[in-house]
Design a protein around this motif. Structure first.
Motif, PDB file in Angstrom:
ATOM      1  N   TYR A  17      11.023   5.967   4.573  1.00  0.00           N
ATOM      2  CA  TYR A  17       9.668   6.377   4.932  1.00  0.00           C
ATOM      3  C   TYR A  17       9.517   7.892   5.028  1.00  0.00           C
ATOM      4  O   TYR A  17       8.489   8.378   5.464  1.00  0.00           O
ATOM      5  CB  TYR A  17       9.255   5.743   6.260  1.00  0.00           C
ATOM      6  N   ARG A  66       2.631   3.946   5.563  1.00  0.00           N
ATOM      7  CA  ARG A  66       3.057   3.606   6.905  1.00  0.00           C
ATOM      8  C   ARG A  66       2.126   4.221   7.949  1.00  0.00           C
ATOM      9  O   ARG A  66       1.741   3.576   8.929  1.00  0.00           O
ATOM     10  CB  ARG A  66       4.481   4.095   7.130  1.00  0.00           C
ATOM     11  N   SER A  67       1.755   5.481   7.736  1.00  0.00           N
ATOM     12  CA  SER A  67       0.887   6.106   8.735  1.00  0.00           C
ATOM     13  C   SER A  67      -0.516   5.514   8.695  1.00  0.00           C
ATOM     14  O   SER A  67      -1.189   5.435   9.715  1.00  0.00           O
ATOM     15  CB  SER A  67       0.868   7.626   8.568  1.00  0.00           C
ATOM     16  N   PHE A  80      -0.186   2.331  10.630  1.00  0.00           N
ATOM     17  CA  PHE A  80      -0.013   2.671  12.041  1.00  0.00           C
ATOM     18  C   PHE A  80      -1.366   2.985  12.671  1.00  0.00           C
ATOM     19  O   PHE A  80      -1.672   2.548  13.775  1.00  0.00           O
ATOM     20  CB  PHE A  80       0.935   3.865  12.157  1.00  0.00           C
ATOM     21  N   ASP A  87      -3.308   0.173  13.900  1.00  0.00           N
ATOM     22  CA  ASP A  87      -2.725  -0.640  14.955  1.00  0.00           C
ATOM     23  C   ASP A  87      -1.811  -1.705  14.364  1.00  0.00           C
ATOM     24  O   ASP A  87      -1.751  -2.841  14.847  1.00  0.00           O
ATOM     25  CB  ASP A  87      -3.849  -1.287  15.782  1.00  0.00           C
ATOM     26  N   GLY A  88      -1.129  -1.358  13.297  1.00  0.00           N
ATOM     27  CA  GLY A  88      -0.203  -2.302  12.664  1.00  0.00           C
ATOM     28  C   GLY A  88       1.107  -1.610  12.351  1.00  0.00           C
ATOM     29  O   GLY A  88       1.282  -0.422  12.642  1.00  0.00           O
ATOM     30  N   ILE A  89       2.020  -2.364  11.791  1.00  0.00           N
ATOM     31  CA  ILE A  89       3.331  -1.810  11.431  1.00  0.00           C
ATOM     32  C   ILE A  89       3.652  -2.221  10.007  1.00  0.00           C
ATOM     33  O   ILE A  89       3.387  -3.356   9.608  1.00  0.00           O
ATOM     34  CB  ILE A  89       4.434  -2.342  12.370  1.00  0.00           C
ATOM     35  N   GLU A 134       6.674  -2.803   7.426  1.00  0.00           N
ATOM     36  CA  GLU A 134       8.115  -3.001   7.458  1.00  0.00           C
ATOM     37  C   GLU A 134       8.575  -3.670   6.169  1.00  0.00           C
ATOM     38  O   GLU A 134       7.761  -4.098   5.363  1.00  0.00           O
ATOM     39  CB  GLU A 134       8.501  -3.879   8.653  1.00  0.00           C
ATOM     40  N   PHE A 147       2.876  -5.863   6.043  1.00  0.00           N
ATOM     41  CA  PHE A 147       2.243  -5.247   7.216  1.00  0.00           C
ATOM     42  C   PHE A 147       1.282  -6.249   7.838  1.00  0.00           C
ATOM     43  O   PHE A 147       0.865  -7.212   7.194  1.00  0.00           O
ATOM     44  CB  PHE A 147       1.525  -3.945   6.845  1.00  0.00           C
TER      45      PHE A 147
END
Lengths: 540, 209
Positions: free
Chosen positions: A481, A500-501, A504, A507-509, A511, A524
């Motif tokens: 990342y 990824r940002s 984010f 409000d999520g991730i 992976e 995600f």
């Protein structure tokens, strides 16, 4: 009891006066008095109101009080003023003198230093009992040790002062209100934050600290808190927090976070309001958002730049059809007789294709336009279908098939659709590239799967991109990342870090996991909108 | 819009293979407007399913298609000994692909959007080429069959005759009598249905090509 000649008062010291003056006449009484005086928790005395108070009578309590014997004091080899703490003596002298001049009793607290050097706090009460011919007042009184009380008093003052200091040095505004919402205390930070002095707000409703437009909602919130706290006041600690707007004295509005918790004392429940100014945090967040927006835009341009071949192909298709329909139409019109039916058909189809080309260009423009991140409530299905279409352009030119696994009933989500599409597009392209990178891999299928999952009670939308490439090695995973690192020969290495940002910020991730058979799955989740309106409260 | 009026042979068709439904439909309409018989397929596989070697005409192929690309279909057709000319269509001026396509005998390589007049012209040329190729192919097949009926000795005589040797020389080379050479020679002429020496020479050349 202010008259010096009024005798026979109720004070035990005063009753001593008569027998002391005539002790030779009343020996039996004197001995009874001795016993009484010996048992006093302190020292009775008679002295002259002169410097250092020479004493001609003291009771036996003097030993316990100051360490000297009666005779040492009575023969005036030591004077009371010698024991008195040098810092206190002037004050004591002043008070005694003042009382003596007005012929009133006096009461003083001061420190003495005993024979062994110990410092003690004493309380003394006395009065003028006589004036000698030379004008010097004769005093009688009682002195007792109050060191213990003084120490606990000091400790308590210290503790209170400490608590107050903590409250005052807090960065957060600390405000206490009663159960009607009336302000009872207002610390330094609160004064700075709201520009009010305590006396300007104490007793007022705490809603005066928020903009008038929000006050209705705030009242409801306050009521909600009170009814929420009531059943769990016993034992369990609880608090409710939310974001509010603060209102300064001059009307300026600022973003803030408010936490309300109940505080129970012996009499009633009060409420502690902690307010944190979020102005700076919000500014930082905005700056980060702007930065992310800028990078995301750069990444979209870059992605589309890399996709131009596919995009050109996609636009060329309708253009080719348009041109052919136009020529066909002309051909049918040139016949004799002209075939009008087919010419009309050609024109209708031509128009359809022109719209198709327009739609493609519109999709591209949405991706390339610089824009502010805008979250809205959107339906999942069209969002996914649209990005699938866009990715298919790329997939076709790379000879890939994107398998869409899209259940029929999907919830709505709050998101920035362009950004979410960008993330999906990025992940699909990465998957295809990874499959292309390994010569041994002959797979041409990548799966875009959407599901609703439950994570600790919350419904979330899970979007997975499943490839059959070489997977992610530990080596690559370490810097996966990081911006500007890439395994690709071309590319900025921004895609994943941006993605990824973006996730984010939603409000999520984002992976990944390596698949058991082969390849990797990047996924995600986004919070799915539930039917219950979220009040935005949190409890601990 | 009629460019040239080379008559289209009976049975000849244009096989349009394109995965894009709109392009397929538009091309179909264009050929309709030119009265060129044609049939559309959405993929190379679909086309191959119907292909049995008897079809006549030409192929118009999108070079980029999922499953099987235009180039892959070209290879397959070549392996099947097909003489159907192929016109490639591409959305990109993809030079390496064009080079490869031409090397394997593509008739042409057109870029989208295509100039329709050129497409029609190329299709007509391709159909004409196919007619020539087909007749050459069938002539060759007939010749191969005729040569196949020759005995080994007759074939040897055929080769010697085609090289212009006299009967005497042939008898000497093959170690047989001049009379025997004459008998074989007349058998060869008969089996190949050749009327004179010139025809025998031409047939031999054709069989070698």
């Amino acid at each position: 009891m202010t008259e010096p000649n009024q005798r026979h008062e109720s004070s035990p010291v005063e009753t001593l006066k008569q027998p002391l003056q005539g002790k030779t006449h009343l020996p039996v009484s004197a001995s009874r008095l001795e016993t009484l005086l010996q048992n006093l928790p302190g020292m009775a005395y008679r002295c002259l109101n002169r410097a250092h108070w020479p004493m001609d009578f003291v009771s036996d309590g003097c030993v316990e009080l100051c360490g000297y014997h009666r005779f040492e004091i009575e023969n005036q080899s030591v004077l009371w003023g010698d024991f008195t703490h040098p810092e206190d003596i002037q004050e004591v002298e002043r008070k005694v003198k003042a009382a003596a001049n007005r012929q009133q009793p006096f009461e003083v607290e001061y420190r003495i230093i005993t024979k062994d050097g110990t410092q003690k706090w004493v309380w003394e009460r006395g009065r003028v009992v006589d004036i000698r011919d030379d004008g010097i007042a004769v005093l009688e009184g009682f002195i007792t040790d109050i060191t213990d009380r003084k120490l606990s008093e000091a400790a308590s003052i210290h503790a209170n002062a400490f608590a107050q200091a903590v409250v005052d040095s807090a960065i957060e505004a600390v405000i206490t209100v009663d159960n009607q919402g009336r302000i009872e205390s207002f610390n330094h930070a609160a004064q700075n934050m709201f520009d009010f002095l305590p006396e300007e707000v104490i007793g007022n409703q705490c809603r005066t600290l928020i903009p008038a437009t929000d006050s209705r909602e705030f009242d409801q919130f306050f009521k909600h808190c009170l009814s929420h706290f009531r059943p769990i006041l016993q034992g369990k600690k609880t608090s409710i927090g939310r974001e509010i707007n603060g209102n300064k004295k001059m009307g300026a509005v600022f973003p803030a976070h408010l936490t309300i918790s109940p505080v129970q004392d012996e009499i009633e429940t009060k409420y502690l309001l902690l307010v944190r100014d979020l102005t700076e945090q919000k500014a930082t967040e905005k700056e980060a958002r702007d930065q992310r927006e800028l990078l995301a835009h750069a990444d979209r341009l870059n992605t589309l730049g890399e996709m131009t071949a596919g995009i050109a192909h996609e636009i060329n298709q309708p253009l080719t059809a348009i041109s052919m329909y136009a020529n066909s139409g002309l051909g049918f019109l040139d016949r004799s007789p002209a075939n009008l039916g087919r010419a009309r058909e050609a024109l209708n189809k031509l128009s359809e294709q022109a719209h198709r080309a327009g739609a493609i260009i519109e999709r591209m423009q949405q991706m390339t336009r610089p824009r502010d991140s805008k979250q809205e409530i959107v339906h999942c299905e069209p969002l996914i279908r649209e990005v699938h279409k866009l990715a298919e352009v790329e997939a076709q030119s790379r000879n890939f098939i994107i398998v869409l696994d899209l259940p029929s009933a999907l919830p709505k989500v709050r998101c920035d659709p362009i950004q979410i599409q960008q993330v999906i597009l990025n992940l699909l392209r990465n998957g295809m590239e990874s499959m292309e990178s390994a010569a041994s891999i002959r797979e041409h299928e990548i799966i875009l799967s959407v599901k609703v999952v439950e994570l600790s009670g919350d419904k979330r939308l899970k979007v997975s991109i499943i490839d059959k490439g070489p997977g992610i090695s530990d080596q690559i995973a370490k810097q996966l990342y990081q911006p500007f690192t890439t395994t690709k020969s071309s590319g900025m290495g921004l895609g994943l870090s941006i993605s990824r940002s973006i996730i984010f910020a939603h409000d999520g991730i984002l992976e990944f996991t390596n698949n058991p058979s082969k390849g990797a799955t990047f996924y995600f989740t986004l919070p799915a909108l539930s039917t219950v309106n979220d009040l935005g409260t949190n409890e601990d | 819009m009629k460019i040239n009026n080379i008559p289209i042979q009976h049975q000849q068709k244009v096989f349009i293979i394109d995965d894009d439904i709109a392009v397929r439909d538009a091309m179909s309409m264009l050929l309709d407007s030119e009265d060129i018989p044609h049939i559309c397929f959405k993929s190379a596989h679909d086309f191959l399913k119907t292909h049995d070697g008897t079809q006549s005409g030409c192929l118009v192929l999108d070079i980029r298609m999922p499953d099987m690309t235009g180039l892959e279909l070209q290879q397959t057709m070549s392996n099947l000994d097909s003489v159907l000319p192929i016109i490639f269509i591409t959305g990109h001026g993809d030079i390496p692909m064009a080079v490869e396509a031409m090397r394997y005998g593509a008739v042409d390589f057109l870029r989208k959007p295509i100039k329709e007049s050129i497409l029609i012209e190329r299709i007509r040329e391709a159909l004409e080429t196919e007619t020539t190729l087909q007749s050459r192919k069938s002539r060759r097949e007939k010749l191969d069959a005729q040569i196949g009926t020759l005995t080994d000795r007759e074939f040897q005589v055929f080769e010697q005759v085609a090289q212009g040797h006299a009967n005497k020389t042939i008898a000497l080379v093959l170690g047989i009598s001049e009379r025997t050479v004459e008998v074989h020679r007349s058998q060869v002429m008969k089996k190949l249905q050749a009327r004179n020496l010139a025809q025998v020479v031409r047939m031999h050349m054709e069989s070698q090509s």
